[in-house]
Motif scaffolding. Structure first.
Motif, mmCIF file in Angstrom:
data_model
loop_
_atom_site.group_PDB
_atom_site.id
_atom_site.type_symbol
_atom_site.label_atom_id
_atom_site.label_comp_id
_atom_site.label_asym_id
_atom_site.label_seq_id
_atom_site.Cartn_x
_atom_site.Cartn_y
_atom_site.Cartn_z
ATOM 1 N N PRO A 113 0.812 -1.225 0.000
ATOM 2 C CA PRO A 113 0.000 0.000 0.000
ATOM 3 C C PRO A 113 0.847 1.277 0.000
ATOM 4 C CG PRO A 113 -0.865 -1.587 1.570
ATOM 5 C CD PRO A 113 0.440 -2.127 1.102
ATOM 6 N N VAL A 114 1.933 1.268 0.755
ATOM 7 C CA VAL A 114 2.858 2.407 0.777
ATOM 8 C C VAL A 114 4.237 1.864 0.422
ATOM 9 C CG1 VAL A 114 3.870 4.258 2.136
ATOM 10 C CG2 VAL A 114 1.491 3.584 2.530
ATOM 11 N N GLU A 115 4.804 2.373 -0.666
ATOM 12 C CA GLU A 115 6.067 1.856 -1.171
ATOM 13 C C GLU A 115 7.016 3.018 -1.462
ATOM 14 O OE1 GLU A 115 7.328 -1.574 -4.393
ATOM 15 O OE2 GLU A 115 5.659 -0.241 -4.839
ATOM 16 N N PHE A 116 8.299 2.807 -1.245
ATOM 17 C CA PHE A 116 9.289 3.870 -1.394
ATOM 18 C C PHE A 116 10.245 3.562 -2.548
ATOM 19 C CE2 PHE A 116 7.763 3.771 2.922
ATOM 20 C CZ PHE A 116 7.518 5.105 3.206
ATOM 21 N N PHE A 117 10.820 4.629 -3.113
ATOM 22 C CA PHE A 117 11.728 4.497 -4.245
ATOM 23 C C PHE A 117 12.942 5.388 -4.020
ATOM 24 C CE2 PHE A 117 7.435 3.706 -5.618
ATOM 25 C CZ PHE A 117 7.536 2.532 -6.358
ATOM 26 N N ALA A 118 14.051 4.958 -4.617
ATOM 27 C CA ALA A 118 15.302 5.683 -4.416
ATOM 28 C C ALA A 118 15.499 6.805 -5.426
ATOM 29 C CB ALA A 118 16.489 4.715 -4.484
ATOM 30 N N ASN A 119 14.874 6.702 -6.599
ATOM 31 C CA ASN A 119 15.084 7.721 -7.620
ATOM 32 C C ASN A 119 13.822 7.926 -8.453
ATOM 33 O OD1 ASN A 119 15.194 5.665 -9.842
ATOM 34 N ND2 ASN A 119 17.035 5.049 -8.706
ATOM 35 N N LYS A 120 13.828 8.965 -9.242
ATOM 36 C CA LYS A 120 12.654 9.347 -10.024
ATOM 37 C C LYS A 120 12.293 8.319 -11.099
ATOM 38 C CE LYS A 120 10.675 13.285 -12.518
ATOM 39 N NZ LYS A 120 10.943 14.654 -13.023
ATOM 40 N N PRO A 121 13.270 7.782 -11.873
ATOM 41 C CA PRO A 121 12.892 6.782 -12.884
ATOM 42 C C PRO A 121 12.192 5.562 -12.286
ATOM 43 C CG PRO A 121 15.093 7.614 -13.318
ATOM 44 C CD PRO A 121 14.687 8.157 -11.986
ATOM 45 N N ASP A 122 12.684 5.077 -11.145
ATOM 46 C CA ASP A 122 12.021 3.937 -10.499
ATOM 47 C C ASP A 122 10.625 4.312 -10.035
ATOM 48 O OD1 ASP A 122 14.153 2.286 -10.924
ATOM 49 O OD2 ASP A 122 14.953 2.413 -8.885
ATOM 50 N N ALA A 123 10.484 5.517 -9.494
ATOM 51 C CA ALA A 123 9.174 5.958 -9.011
ATOM 52 C C ALA A 123 8.181 6.086 -10.156
ATOM 53 C CB ALA A 123 9.314 7.284 -8.275
ATOM 54 N N GLU A 124 8.635 6.612 -11.288
ATOM 55 C CA GLU A 124 7.737 6.790 -12.424
ATOM 56 C C GLU A 124 7.328 5.456 -13.039
ATOM 57 O OE1 GLU A 124 9.967 9.392 -14.928
ATOM 58 O OE2 GLU A 124 9.138 11.204 -14.010
ATOM 59 N N SER A 125 8.250 4.483 -13.043
ATOM 60 C CA SER A 125 7.927 3.174 -13.611
ATOM 61 C C SER A 125 7.262 2.251 -12.596
ATOM 62 C CB SER A 125 9.194 2.511 -14.149
ATOM 63 O OG SER A 125 10.104 2.219 -13.093
ATOM 64 N N GLY A 126 7.383 2.566 -11.300
ATOM 65 C CA GLY A 126 6.815 1.723 -10.259
ATOM 66 C C GLY A 126 7.641 0.495 -9.961
ATOM 67 N N CYS A 127 8.881 0.469 -10.404
ATOM 68 C CA CYS A 127 9.752 -0.691 -10.208
ATOM 69 C C CYS A 127 10.786 -0.432 -9.113
ATOM 70 C CB CYS A 127 10.472 -1.042 -11.513
ATOM 71 S SG CYS A 127 9.351 -1.438 -12.867
ATOM 72 N N ASN A 128 11.317 -1.529 -8.574
ATOM 73 C CA ASN A 128 12.386 -1.464 -7.573
ATOM 74 C C ASN A 128 11.984 -0.725 -6.299
ATOM 75 O OD1 ASN A 128 14.179 -2.770 -9.412
ATOM 76 N ND2 ASN A 128 14.572 -0.799 -10.401
ATOM 77 N N GLY A 129 10.719 -0.834 -5.920
ATOM 78 C CA GLY A 129 10.272 -0.222 -4.680
ATOM 79 C C GLY A 129 10.694 -1.043 -3.477
ATOM 80 N N PHE A 130 10.679 -0.422 -2.311
ATOM 81 C CA PHE A 130 11.077 -1.122 -1.090
ATOM 82 C C PHE A 130 10.303 -0.576 0.095
ATOM 83 C CE2 PHE A 130 13.935 2.441 -1.788
ATOM 84 C CZ PHE A 130 13.958 3.085 -0.563
ATOM 85 N N VAL A 131 10.244 -1.370 1.157
ATOM 86 C CA VAL A 131 9.577 -0.967 2.391
ATOM 87 C C VAL A 131 10.474 -1.196 3.603
ATOM 88 C CG1 VAL A 131 7.239 -1.353 1.515
ATOM 89 C CG2 VAL A 131 8.490 -3.249 2.589
ATOM 90 N N ASP A 132 11.692 -1.657 3.387
ATOM 91 C CA ASP A 132 12.626 -1.933 4.472
ATOM 92 C C ASP A 132 13.022 -0.628 5.165
ATOM 93 O OD1 ASP A 132 14.556 -2.797 6.201
ATOM 94 O OD2 ASP A 132 15.931 -3.558 4.669
ATOM 95 N N PRO A 133 12.682 -0.453 6.456
ATOM 96 C CA PRO A 133 13.001 0.808 7.144
ATOM 97 C C PRO A 133 14.495 1.062 7.268
ATOM 98 C CG PRO A 133 12.179 -0.845 8.696
ATOM 99 C CD PRO A 133 11.952 -1.391 7.329
ATOM 100 N N ALA A 134 15.311 0.035 7.090
ATOM 101 C CA ALA A 134 16.760 0.233 7.165
ATOM 102 C C ALA A 134 17.286 1.028 5.975
ATOM 103 C CB ALA A 134 17.464 -1.124 7.232
ATOM 104 N N ARG A 135 16.465 1.158 4.932
ATOM 105 C CA ARG A 135 16.877 1.906 3.737
ATOM 106 C C ARG A 135 16.322 3.318 3.745
ATOM 107 N NH1 ARG A 135 15.729 -1.833 -1.443
ATOM 108 N NH2 ARG A 135 16.849 -0.084 -2.414
ATOM 109 N N PHE A 136 16.136 3.868 4.926
ATOM 110 C CA PHE A 136 15.508 5.190 5.059
ATOM 111 C C PHE A 136 16.265 6.274 4.307
ATOM 112 C CE2 PHE A 136 18.440 4.712 8.610
ATOM 113 C CZ PHE A 136 19.131 5.919 8.623
ATOM 114 N N ALA A 137 17.590 6.168 4.236
ATOM 115 C CA ALA A 137 18.373 7.204 3.565
ATOM 116 C C ALA A 137 18.130 7.215 2.062
ATOM 117 C CB ALA A 137 19.859 7.002 3.851
ATOM 118 N N GLU A 138 17.665 6.094 1.509
ATOM 119 C CA GLU A 138 17.417 6.003 0.066
ATOM 120 C C GLU A 138 16.007 6.456 -0.310
ATOM 121 O OE1 GLU A 138 18.661 2.215 -1.720
ATOM 122 O OE2 GLU A 138 19.396 1.665 0.275
ATOM 123 N N ALA A 139 15.119 6.557 0.654
ATOM 124 C CA ALA A 139 13.710 6.858 0.367
ATOM 125 C C ALA A 139 13.556 8.308 -0.064
ATOM 126 C CB ALA A 139 12.847 6.558 1.589
#
Length: 203
Positions: A113-139
């Protein structure tokens, strides 16, 4: 009396009445379908607006700290809890965060339901999302999916035969910066890390 009956049988003055009477069913059905479709379209628009605003609320919390992802999800959920939508009258005015369909280029299945992305291309395509809180710096970007109960048809004669199904939407947002008043066009460059595009034309 016999003459009157004969004249009545030969009369064509009311010949249009049966046609008009039969056509009324089609006219009423068409009007009902149009009305219900308009209500469904209004509900879809409101739901997309809810997804957009929930995503913006979540993105406002992405400051790169260890609690940013948790705060982003809480902001999206709190926004939807405190908002009502007039066009959704099935099961109350309840709009909730839900899983979204994964784009075809990312495989099959559903995304959180709530997914995070590291960069704009991934966000626009909806790919390579993550929910691991340890990756907070990449969100840097967040996608929020929302859903609402079925729309209730009002005038469609076949109400109940074709339910609308759950209406859903999703939106992606992120924080960014822009350089404004760039000469010679004096407009904003949404990608300040790249050269400002200039189109040369032939005169």
């Amino acid at each position: 009396m016999r003459r009157i009956s004969s004249d009545l049988l030969r009369s064509e003055k009311g010949s249009v009445a049966p046609t008009v009477g039969l056509s009324l069913f089609a006219l009423i059905a068409a009007g009902g379908i149009a009305f219900d479709y308009a209500r469904l379209a209004s509900m879809d628009t409101e739901l997309q607006n809810a997804a957009d605003q929930a995503a913006l609320a979540a993105a406002s919390q992405l400051d790169g700290t260890s609690t940013s992802m948790a705060r982003a999800e809480a902001a999206a959920r709190t926004f939807l809890t405190n908002t009502t939508y007039s066009s959704n009258d099935a099961g109350g005015m309840n709009v909730t965060i839900s899983a979204v369909n994964v784009p075809s280029q990312c495989g099959t299945g559903t995304a959180p339901p709530v997914e995070f992305f590291a960069n704009k291309p991934d966000a626009e395509s909806g790919c390579n999302g993550f929910v691991d809180p340890a990756r907070f710096a990449e969100a840097k970007f967040v996608r929020v999916g929302v859903t609402a109960p079925e729309a209730v048809y009002a005038l469609t004669p076949i109400v109940g035969a074709f339910p609308s199904g759950s209406v859903n939407a999703d939106a992606t947002a992120g924080l960014g910066s822009a350089i404004c008043k760039v000469p010679p066009l004096m407009i904003c460059n949404p990608s300040p890390g790249t050269p400002f595009p200039v189109v040369a034309g032939k005169g």
